[in-house]
Design a protein around this motif. Sequence first.
Motif, PDB file in Angstrom:
ATOM      1  N   PHE A  82      78.144  75.455  34.448  1.00 51.09           N
ATOM      2  CA  PHE A  82      77.103  75.287  35.461  1.00 51.09           C
ATOM      3  C   PHE A  82      75.993  74.364  34.949  1.00 51.09           C
ATOM      4  N   ASP A  83      75.516  74.605  33.724  1.00 52.42           N
ATOM      5  CA  ASP A  83      74.456  73.771  33.163  1.00 52.42           C
ATOM      6  C   ASP A  83      74.891  72.317  33.067  1.00 52.42           C
ATOM      7  N   VAL A 110      67.474  80.527  30.656  1.00 46.33           N
ATOM      8  CA  VAL A 110      67.820  79.117  30.797  1.00 46.33           C
ATOM      9  C   VAL A 110      67.148  78.316  29.687  1.00 46.33           C
ATOM     10  N   GLU A 111      67.857  77.312  29.175  1.00 48.21           N
ATOM     11  CA  GLU A 111      67.284  76.450  28.143  1.00 48.21           C
ATOM     12  C   GLU A 111      66.112  75.667  28.719  1.00 48.21           C
ATOM     13  N   LEU A 132      62.111  74.969  48.761  1.00 53.25           N
ATOM     14  CA  LEU A 132      62.343  75.036  47.320  1.00 53.25           C
ATOM     15  C   LEU A 132      62.623  76.471  46.908  1.00 53.25           C
ATOM     16  N   GLY A 133      63.717  76.662  46.170  1.00 53.97           N
ATOM     17  CA  GLY A 133      64.062  77.978  45.637  1.00 53.97           C
ATOM     18  C   GLY A 133      64.390  77.873  44.156  1.00 53.97           C
ATOM     19  N   ILE A 134      63.726  78.668  43.331  1.00 53.06           N
ATOM     20  CA  ILE A 134      63.991  78.695  41.891  1.00 53.06           C
ATOM     21  C   ILE A 134      64.057  80.151  41.444  1.00 53.06           C
ATOM     22  N   ASP A 135      65.202  80.549  40.894  1.00 51.46           N
ATOM     23  CA  ASP A 135      65.412  81.917  40.417  1.00 51.46           C
ATOM     24  C   ASP A 135      65.973  81.822  39.004  1.00 51.46           C
ATOM     25  N   VAL A 136      65.123  82.057  38.003  1.00 51.07           N
ATOM     26  CA  VAL A 136      65.522  81.840  36.613  1.00 51.07           C
ATOM     27  C   VAL A 136      64.851  82.849  35.693  1.00 51.07           C
ATOM     28  N   LYS A 137      65.364  82.910  34.463  1.00 51.05           N
ATOM     29  CA  LYS A 137      64.678  83.557  33.355  1.00 51.05           C
ATOM     30  C   LYS A 137      64.179  82.449  32.452  1.00 51.05           C
ATOM     31  N   GLY A 138      62.879  82.228  32.458  1.00 54.95           N
ATOM     32  CA  GLY A 138      62.321  81.136  31.675  1.00 54.95           C
ATOM     33  C   GLY A 138      60.811  81.154  31.737  1.00 54.95           C
ATOM     34  N   LYS A 157      60.895  80.063  47.606  1.00 53.65           N
ATOM     35  CA  LYS A 157      61.476  81.281  47.045  1.00 53.65           C
ATOM     36  C   LYS A 157      61.399  81.147  45.534  1.00 53.65           C
ATOM     37  N   LEU A 158      60.584  81.993  44.909  1.00 53.78           N
ATOM     38  CA  LEU A 158      60.295  81.856  43.484  1.00 53.78           C
ATOM     39  C   LEU A 158      60.465  83.195  42.774  1.00 53.78           C
ATOM     40  N   SER A 159      61.405  83.226  41.830  1.00 52.14           N
ATOM     41  CA  SER A 159      61.613  84.418  41.006  1.00 52.14           C
ATOM     42  C   SER A 159      61.737  83.954  39.559  1.00 52.14           C
ATOM     43  N   VAL A 160      60.751  84.308  38.761  1.00 53.42           N
ATOM     44  CA  VAL A 160      60.710  83.865  37.363  1.00 53.42           C
ATOM     45  C   VAL A 160      60.509  85.083  36.466  1.00 53.42           C
ATOM     46  N   SER A 161      61.504  85.355  35.617  1.00 59.11           N
ATOM     47  CA  SER A 161      61.419  86.470  34.675  1.00 59.11           C
ATOM     48  C   SER A 161      61.278  85.921  33.264  1.00 59.11           C
ATOM     49  N   PRO A 162      60.541  86.606  32.389  1.00 62.91           N
ATOM     50  CA  PRO A 162      60.428  86.155  30.990  1.00 62.91           C
ATOM     51  C   PRO A 162      61.789  86.134  30.312  1.00 62.91           C
TER      52      PRO A 162
END
Length: 489
Positions: A82-83, A110-111, A132-138, A157-162
């Motif tokens: 995927f990356d 994610v790197e 815009l939708g961003i769902d990541v761990k970063g 749509k924004l979901s950002v986890s440490p």
Amino acid sequence: TISNSVDEMMIPPMTKRTRHCNEENEDKFSDLPDCVLIHILSFLNTKNAVGTCILSTRWKHLWKRIPTLTLHCSDFSTLRSFDKFVSSILSLRDDSIVLHSLDFDRNGSVESRLLKKVANYVFSHNVKLRRLGIDVKGDICHILPCISSCQTLTSLKLSVSPKGRYNYEKTLFPKSLNLPMLTYLHLGNFAFCAGGDGPIEPFSAFNRLNGLVIDNCTVKDTQILCISSETLVSLTMRNHSFDFYRIELSAPSLCTFAFIGTPYQMLCGRHLNAIKQVNIDAEMLANYTEPPMILLSWLIDLANIKSLTVSASTLQVLSLIPDFLKDKLSFLRSLKSLKVKLKPLAYGLSMTLKTDKLEKALKAGSELSSPIPDGIVDFLLQNSPSTDVDIADCSRFDDSFDQLPPISSSLFPQFLQPSSQEHVMDDLHQRIQQLKKVVLLTKQYLHLAKEEITRERDELLALKGHMMRLSKTLDALEQQMHMAMNLWQ
């Protein structure tokens, strides 16, 4: 080359039969102009859109001109592929084409290099970006500048986890997010932090907001979250945490409220009576011995609703309230439609109900009760007997509860998330006691289930697996307690 790497990932070998089918179908599209074909491709995820380049030489480069990018890791077998695909797509796409929509969803940490590349691409193609939708761990600092620069955004749509496999902290929601055209906002895994002594009002700057989704968010340094908006019409919440706080609604146009999860947030405000449609899919965690009374308070306070959609699990949670059916309440007087949807129960509520009902059934020599508790539908209709009732038997919810993605019913990460309380020792002790109650409850059900001859063997094996996870979680918590005691000394 990069182009060849995309071809290798996306283009399967073409057999004679495939070529023959393509030749037969090619004439159906040959008269359509490129703009129409590109419009059709914009409804596909980017992986499938790129895959159409095998159809003919005309289609080989059409995907490069699509104004939408939908990049979901769930469409790929590995995160590495995927990356690699995302990096290639951003390099090969036609830069002269305006970007209207980008949706980037990646599981796991994610790197920084890839996240910066996505953010920089958005920043440099945001002239007419609408969705815009961003769902990541970063790290949110990599993407916040690009979001702030998107002044034309209407949907975010924004979901950002440490980052970190066992990091269950929340990302602090930015206080200076200025998006003047925004009408839809979906936030996941954020903590709203108070700037002073007053309540938090994170949405007051969005003057055109029409729809708001708060997904597993919490508050910090306060107990009040204020949702203030003159234009807000629809509010959706999902919560599976232990956090209790109060939500003050100041939204005179609000007419739809939907909730999924464990109801432990109070609703208050003078505009509750403006809500006309309510959808609730409530659960109860296994470590709570008492059902959340807040669920009942919602139904009482939402006095003027005309349409109510509930899951069977919502009714089961209500039925666990002691003497619930004996009360005569002045509520739901304007109800016109009641819809009950059946679905499998989550683990926590299932354990609570099964232990209670199986024990009663074994003692009485009777079968387990139906998914809908006896008498509860009539109770809800006591003040509006002419209401239309629809009971739908479905394995999952359709339109009413599809506003949010599915979530695991596992309670284990909740126990292991870092303590947010000042007194860490007290918090750890409380979690250990709660988890021990879950272990006892599961053991009790396993013992009772062995006595019921109709109990399926697969379910017993699955529950034994749950017991192993419960024991490991309990061990981890006790290790945290031991480490905390050593540090304290």
